[in-house]
Design an enzyme around this catalytic site. Structure first.
Site, short mmCIF file in Angstrom:
data_model
loop_
_atom_site.label_atom_id
_atom_site.label_comp_id
_atom_site.label_asym_id
_atom_site.label_seq_id
_atom_site.Cartn_x
_atom_site.Cartn_y
_atom_site.Cartn_z
CG HIS A 57 -0.30 0.42 2.50
ND1 HIS A 57 -0.84 1.34 3.34
CD2 HIS A 57 0.86 0.02 3.08
CE1 HIS A 57 -0.06 1.50 4.40
NE2 HIS A 57 0.98 0.71 4.25
CB CYS A 111 3.17 3.21 5.77
SG CYS A 111 3.14 1.69 6.73
CD GLN A 129 -6.55 2.21 11.17
OE1 GLN A 129 -7.46 3.03 11.00
NE2 GLN A 129 -5.27 2.55 11.13
CB SER A 152 -3.38 5.23 9.41
OG SER A 152 -3.38 4.35 10.49
CG HIS A 155 -4.47 3.33 3.45
ND1 HIS A 155 -3.36 2.92 4.15
CD2 HIS A 155 -5.35 3.78 4.38
CE1 HIS A 155 -3.57 3.10 5.45
NE2 HIS A 155 -4.77 3.64 5.61
#
Length: 161
Positions: A57, A111, A129, A152, A155
């Site tokens: 991702h 990330c 998540q 977060s 994505h």
């Protein structure tokens, strides 16, 4: 001959040299493609559906993310809308064939998986998540998601196994 393997104790990829018996955590320099050991494939249940998937991702955080900082930026101030537009731009570059997700993730993802070109390894239900997990499990192998929003940030997800 080098091979990518999965550490169950550390829950991450490592690289094994079959000739020397040595292993290392970081991808060997100058090596883009490494054969993947068979234990890295999706784990199928008795119903034929994936119980675990592997995905890569790109994460773009924004000021409203649960931790608005990353290895790239100490303090992230962009708005959620700006983050969504950035992800949409990456999606367009990938789907046009201009580049691929691993190349973008390595440079632009917020990330820590960026150092692994966005590869998150195998994961099962309850490990990510819910919006991310639902999107990843809904994808076919090789399929790229649309924008996925989590606490977060936003994505793009590529299911790889």
């Amino acid at each position: 001959m080098k091979q990518e393997r999965w550490s169950r104790s550390r829950d991450r990829a490592y690289f094994f040299n079959r000739n020397t018996g040595e292993s290392q955590w970081d991808r060997p320099e100058g090596v883009d493609e490494i054969p993947v050991a068979s234990d890295r494939t999706a784990v199928l249940g008795t119903d034929g559906k994936a119980q675990k998937v592997r995905a890569s991702h790109i994460l773009v955080k924004h000021a409203g993310s649960r931790r608005p900082s990353s290895w790239r930026e100490e303090t992230i101030t962009r708005s959620k809308e700006e983050a969504i537009n950035i992800i949409k731009g990456y999606h367009a570059k990938i789907t046009s064939g201009e580049t691929d997700l691993p190349s973008l993730a390595e440079i632009y993802s917020d990330c820590p998986s960026a150092k692994h070109k966005g590869d998150l390894g195998l994961f099962g239900p309850g490990q990510m998540q819910p919006p991310f997990e639902n999107a990843a499990f809904a994808l076919e192998i090789g399929q790229l998601s649309d924008v996925v929003e989590t606490d977060s940030g936003v994505h793009l997800i590529l299911r790889t196994a």
